[in-house]
Write a protein that holds these residues in place. Structure first.
Motif, PDB file in Angstrom:
ATOM      1  N   GLN A 140      37.831  28.046 -25.821  1.00  0.00           N
ATOM      2  CA  GLN A 140      38.222  28.251 -24.908  1.00  0.00           C
ATOM      3  C   GLN A 140      37.097  29.411 -24.654  1.00  0.00           C
ATOM      4  N   THR A 141      36.376  28.607 -23.842  1.00  0.00           N
ATOM      5  CA  THR A 141      35.172  30.473 -23.815  1.00  0.00           C
ATOM      6  C   THR A 141      34.495  29.825 -22.195  1.00  0.00           C
ATOM      7  N   HIS A 142      33.653  30.608 -22.159  1.00  0.00           N
ATOM      8  CA  HIS A 142      32.878  30.928 -20.656  1.00  0.00           C
ATOM      9  C   HIS A 142      30.560  30.624 -20.910  1.00  0.00           C
TER      10      HIS A 142
ATOM     11  N   ALA B  72      29.318  33.890 -22.214  1.00  0.00           N
ATOM     12  CA  ALA B  72      29.236  34.210 -23.736  1.00  0.00           C
ATOM     13  C   ALA B  72      27.889  33.472 -23.950  1.00  0.00           C
TER      14      ALA B  72
ATOM     15  N   ARG C  17      33.639  28.179 -17.185  1.00  0.00           N
ATOM     16  CA  ARG C  17      34.886  28.007 -17.806  1.00  0.00           C
ATOM     17  C   ARG C  17      34.108  26.669 -18.939  1.00  0.00           C
TER      18      ARG C  17
ATOM     19  N   ILE D  20      31.081  31.941 -31.458  1.00  0.00           N
ATOM     20  CA  ILE D  20      31.261  31.061 -29.705  1.00  0.00           C
ATOM     21  C   ILE D  20      32.227  30.166 -29.783  1.00  0.00           C
TER      22      ILE D  20
ATOM     23  N   GLN E 249      37.758  31.969 -29.240  1.00  0.00           N
ATOM     24  CA  GLN E 249      38.253  32.226 -28.413  1.00  0.00           C
ATOM     25  C   GLN E 249      37.675  33.832 -27.525  1.00  0.00           C
ATOM     26  N   SER E 250      36.724  33.301 -26.350  1.00  0.00           N
ATOM     27  CA  SER E 250      35.732  34.548 -25.540  1.00  0.00           C
ATOM     28  C   SER E 250      36.278  35.051 -24.609  1.00  0.00           C
TER      29      SER E 250
END
Length: 244
Positions: A100-102, A105, A127, A238, A242-243
């Protein structure tokens, strides 16, 4: 002086056709097989709804491409005709697990890796998570190094010099695509190649704006990037942390 292929129609059809032609040249038949290529162009031009009268222009373009010197690492160069069977793979698929990141990042990381400080449009915020999948036009090994080569048929209005290619990379955010390709290749090699060493074995990403291929201006239309291992590991982090 423009080459004939610089004035060929724009659009996804031409891009798809040239990808198929380059793959056929590598996998099926050499460029001097007149009967094969006559049939190929007639069938593919028709299926892509392009005029059959363009056969000679497309074949001249392909002939130039397969003989074109692509600049590589260590100031060496390579033509596609020099690739050995078994030393390349067309349309290699990859999957990158993504925690889970976006998008921001990834955007920030890649912007620091590629042409740092240069202006480029931001990726739209979203996301991300799950599996990122894709295909790379060509993976090849030459001189002990492994490269990912991506063909682009964009019409660059300012020309195909180094600066114009960089601007196209940035404006289309091909920098993100390129670094994802290098990460995928790095992970593949690290599991498949004995004694893999990034600095020694990785060649990086080559983006080839093939409309710029001109026998009178060798090596124009080519953009190459190999990030440092530390930079690539920051991108890899990344994907695995989790970012949000």
């Amino acid at each position: 002086i423009e080459t004939p292929w610089q004035s060929l129609p724009a659009g996804a059809g031409v891009g798809d056709l040239m990808h198929l032609a380059l793959e056929a040249m590598l996998m099926e038949s050499p460029i001097d097989d007149t009967l094969f290529w006559s049939n190929f162009w007639q069938q593919q031009l028709s299926s892509h709804q392009l005029p059959l009268t363009l056969e000679m222009d497309f074949h001249a373009w392909l002939t130039t491409l397969v003989q074109y010197p692509l600049p590589l690492t260590d100031n060496t160069s390579l033509t596609l005709t020099q690739l050995n069977q078994g030393a390349f793979c067309c349309e290699m698929g990859f999957t990158l697990p993504l925690s889970q990141t976006h998008s921001q990042a990834i955007d920030d990381c890649v912007s620091a890796m590629v042409l740092a400080g240069a202006a480029r449009p931001k990726l739209s915020y979203q996301r991300l998570g799950g599996l990122l999948t894709g295909f790379m036009d060509l993976i090849f090994e030459y001189g002990g190094r492994y490269y990912v080569l991506d063909y682009k048929t964009n019409k660059l209005m300012q020309g195909y010099d180094s600066w114009s290619c960089q601007q196209a990379i940035l404006s289309h955010r091909y920098d993100v695509q390129a670094m994802l390709y290098v990460l995928a290749l790095h992970r593949h090699l690290s599991t498949r190649l004995a004694n893999y060493d990034y600095d020694r074995h990785m060649g990086g990403a080559i983006y080839w704006f093939i409309r710029g291929a001109d026998p009178l201006q060798p090596q124009q239309g080519v953009w190459h990037c190999k990030p440092s291992l530390a930079e690539l590991e920051s991108l890899s982090h990344i994907f695995s942390s989790q970012s949000l």
